[in-house]
Design an enzyme around this catalytic site. Structure first.
Site, PDB file in Angstrom:
ATOM      1  N   GLY A 114     -28.797  29.264  17.809  1.00  0.00           N
ATOM      2  CA  GLY A 114     -26.890  29.036  16.591  1.00  0.00           C
ATOM      3  C   GLY A 114     -27.590  30.094  15.649  1.00  0.00           C
ATOM      4  O   GLY A 114     -26.266  30.430  14.679  1.00  0.00           O
TER       5      GLY A 114
ATOM      6  N   ALA B 128     -30.526  26.096  15.753  1.00  0.00           N
ATOM      7  CA  ALA B 128     -30.288  24.732  15.337  1.00  0.00           C
ATOM      8  C   ALA B 128     -31.460  24.239  15.160  1.00  0.00           C
ATOM      9  O   ALA B 128     -32.598  24.192  15.777  1.00  0.00           O
ATOM     10  CB  ALA B 128     -29.153  23.255  16.320  1.00  0.00           C
TER      11      ALA B 128
ATOM     12  N   GLU C  24     -31.876  27.536  24.201  1.00  0.00           N
ATOM     13  CA  GLU C  24     -31.452  26.425  24.604  1.00  0.00           C
ATOM     14  C   GLU C  24     -31.372  25.950  25.866  1.00  0.00           C
ATOM     15  O   GLU C  24     -31.933  24.909  26.824  1.00  0.00           O
ATOM     16  CB  GLU C  24     -29.945  26.055  24.882  1.00  0.00           C
ATOM     17  CG  GLU C  24     -29.624  26.431  23.232  1.00  0.00           C
ATOM     18  CD  GLU C  24     -29.264  27.724  22.587  1.00  0.00           C
ATOM     19  OE1 GLU C  24     -29.487  28.206  23.425  1.00  0.00           O
ATOM     20  OE2 GLU C  24     -28.322  27.726  21.679  1.00  0.00           O
TER      21      GLU C  24
ATOM     22  N   GLU D   6     -25.808  33.439  17.235  1.00  0.00           N
ATOM     23  CA  GLU D   6     -24.454  32.140  17.555  1.00  0.00           C
ATOM     24  C   GLU D   6     -24.022  32.542  15.891  1.00  0.00           C
ATOM     25  O   GLU D   6     -22.112  32.835  16.059  1.00  0.00           O
ATOM     26  CB  GLU D   6     -24.285  31.066  18.080  1.00  0.00           C
ATOM     27  CG  GLU D   6     -24.482  30.355  19.123  1.00  0.00           C
ATOM     28  CD  GLU D   6     -24.345  28.934  19.582  1.00  0.00           C
ATOM     29  OE1 GLU D   6     -25.150  28.170  19.032  1.00  0.00           O
ATOM     30  OE2 GLU D   6     -24.243  28.786  20.986  1.00  0.00           O
TER      31      GLU D   6
END
Ligand code: CAA
Length: 356
Positions: free
Chosen positions: A207, A164, A230, A210
Site C-alpha cells: 500500500g 497496509a 503482498e 500504491e
C-alpha cells in the site's frame, strides 16, 4: 488513563438535517449535522448549510455521553466561528489539527506548499485505518485551501510506508472486506485536485508503493525501495499495485514485481519511469517543496486543468484523450490567466496570475 483527541473539518454543502448524529463503530466517527438557520444563508437564499465532522480517537473507557457532549460543544463553537469567517475555520482544520498519525505544515517562501508527513515510525508508517482517515481529512482541508498550490506527501528516512497495516487487517473476513468496502477510503489521494508530490525515502511497499503511485509526481531518496510484496502474505495488491504499476512500468516489470514480491531500488525505479528524480535522502523533502513552489508560480486554475488532462491519459483511449486535451486547451482561452500569460510573454514581464 483515558485520552480523547479531536479533529474536525468545517465545510459548506447542501445537506440540511437538524441534529442527526451517528457513530460508526469501526472508525469511531461522530458526525453532527447542524441547522442552517444558525448561519447566514447567502443573499440568494440558496440552501447552504454548514456541517461539522469530528473524528474521535478514544479509549474504551471514555464514556460515549462525554464524547458526545464534548463534540457538540466544540463543533458548535467551530461552526459559529465558520459562520463569521468560514475561511479561517477551513484553514484551521487543515493546518492546525492535532493529528495522531501524521504531521502537517505549510511551508515555502510564499507559504503555499503543504507538507504531510506520515508519522507512525514504530510501525514503519504502516497504513492503518486511523492514518488513512487523517490523511484523507488533511487532503480535503488542503484541497479547499486556496492558499495552497501543491502538497508534498512524505514519510521518514527509513520508510515512506511499509504497506497496509498487516496486524490490523489480519483478522478481516471476506464478508467484512466486502461489506465495509475495505480500502475504499484510500482513494482521496487520487481524487485530490491539487498537485501532490510523493517524496519517498526508505520503504514504499504494498500500500505504500500504491499510495506513492496515487500521487502525481514521485521523487525518491537514493535509498528508497519500491515493491508489491503482498504475494508473500497470500494476497494481492488492493490499492492499484496491479493496475497503476503496470501502466507505469509495463507488464513484464509489474508482473515480476507483483509475482515475486521483489523490491526495486530508487535508481531502477527512475530507469523504469516510476519516479521522476532521485536525490540524496536528506535533500528529498526540500527538493519536493521546491518543485511544489515552482508549480505554485503558475495559475492554479490552469494547473488543475493540466493535471486532469494528464490523468485522463490513464483513463481512456488515445483518441478520446486527445479530444479531451484539445477541448481543455480550447477552454483555457476563456480564462483571464491564459490572456495574462500570453500578454506577459509579449510584454516581456512576469505573468500575474489571478487563478481565474
Ligand atoms: N503492517 C504492520 N506492521 C508493520 C508493517 C506492516 N505493513 N511493516 C512493518 N511493520 C512493523 C513490524 O511488525 C515491526 O513492529 P514490531 O517492532 O512491533 O515487531 C516494525 O514495523 C518494524 O518492522 P521490522 O522489524 O520488520 O523492520 P525491518 O527493518 O526488519 O523490515 C520491512 C522492514 C522489510 C519493511 C518489513 O517490516 C516488512 O516486510 N514489512 C511488511 C511489508 C509488506 O508486506 N507490505 C505489504 C502489506 S499488504 C498491503 O499493503 C495490501 C495493499 O495492497 C493495500
Amino acid at each position: 488513563m483515558s485520552t480523547v483527541s479531536l479533529r474536525w473539518t468545517i465545510t459548506r454543502d447542501s445537506y440540511l438535517h437538524f441534529g442527526e448524529r451517528y457513530l460508526r463503530k469501526d472508525w469511531n466517527e461522530f458526525r453532527l449535522f447542524l441547522p442552517h438557520r444558525h448561519f447566514p444563508v447567502g443573499t440568494e437564499h440558496r440552501t447552504i448549510a454548514t456541517h461539522a465532522t469530528l473524528l474521535l480517537q478514544h479509549s474504551h473507557r471514555v464514556k460515549m455521553a462525554n464524547i458526545a457532549k464534548l463534540f457538540t460543544v466544540r463543533a458548535q463553537t467551530l461552526v459559529q466561528a465558520a459562520a463569521r469567517q468560514p475561511q479561517v475555520a477551513i484553514r484551521f482544520s487543515s493546518t492546525s489539527a492535532n493529528w495522531e498519525f501524521i504531521k502537517t505544515e505549510v511551508t515555502g517562501e510564499k507559504k503555499n506548499v503543504a507538507v504531510i508527513t506520515l508519522n507512525r515510525p514504530k510501525a514503519l508508517n504502516a497504513l492503518c485505518n486511523g492514518l488513512m482517515q487523517e490523511l484523507s481529512t488533511a487532503l480535503k482541508g488542503y484541497g479547499k485551501d486556496s492558499n495552497i498550490a501543491a502538497i508534498v506527501l512524505t514519510g521518514s528516512e527509513k520508510a515512506f510506508a511499509a504497506g497496509a497495516d498487516i496486524k490490523e487487517m489480519a483478522p478481516n473476513t471476506y464478508s467484512q472486506c466486502i461489506q465495509g468496502n475495505f480500502l475504499n477510503d484510500w482513494t482521496e489521494v487520487a481524487r485530490t485536485q491539487k498537485p501532490i508530490i510523493a517524496a519517498v525515502n526508505g520503504y514504499a511497499l504494498g500500500g505504500g508503493c500504491e499510495l506513492a503511485m496515487m500521487c502525481d509526481i514521485i521523487y525518491a531518496g537514493e535509498k528508497a525501495k519500491f515493491g508489491q510484496p503482498e504475494i508473500a502474505l497470500g494476497t494481492i495488491p488492493g490499492a492499484g499495485g496491479t493496475q497503476r504499476l503496470t501502466r507505469v512500468v509495463g507488464k513484464s516489470k509489474a508482473m515480476e514485481m507483483c509475482l515475486t514480491g521483489n523490491m526495486i531500488n530508487a535508481q531502477e525505479a527512475e530507469k523504469v519511469g516510476l519516479v521522476s528524480k532521485v536525490v540524496p535522502a536528506d535533500q528529498l523533502v526540500s527538493e519536493a517543496i521546491k518543485l511544489g513552489e515552482k508549480i505554485g508560480t503558475h495559475s492554479s486554475l490552469i494547473v488543475q486543468l493540466c493535471k486532469e488532462a494528464v490523468n485522463t491519459a490513464y483513463e481512456t483511449t488515445l483518441q478520446e484523450g486527445l479530444k479531451f486535451e484539445r477541448r481543455t486547451f480550447h477552454a483555457t482561452f476563456s480564462t483571464a490567466d491564459r490572456k495574462e500569460g500570453m500578454q506577459a510573454f509579449v510584454e516581456k514581464r512576469p505573468a500575474n496570475f489571478k487563478n481565474e
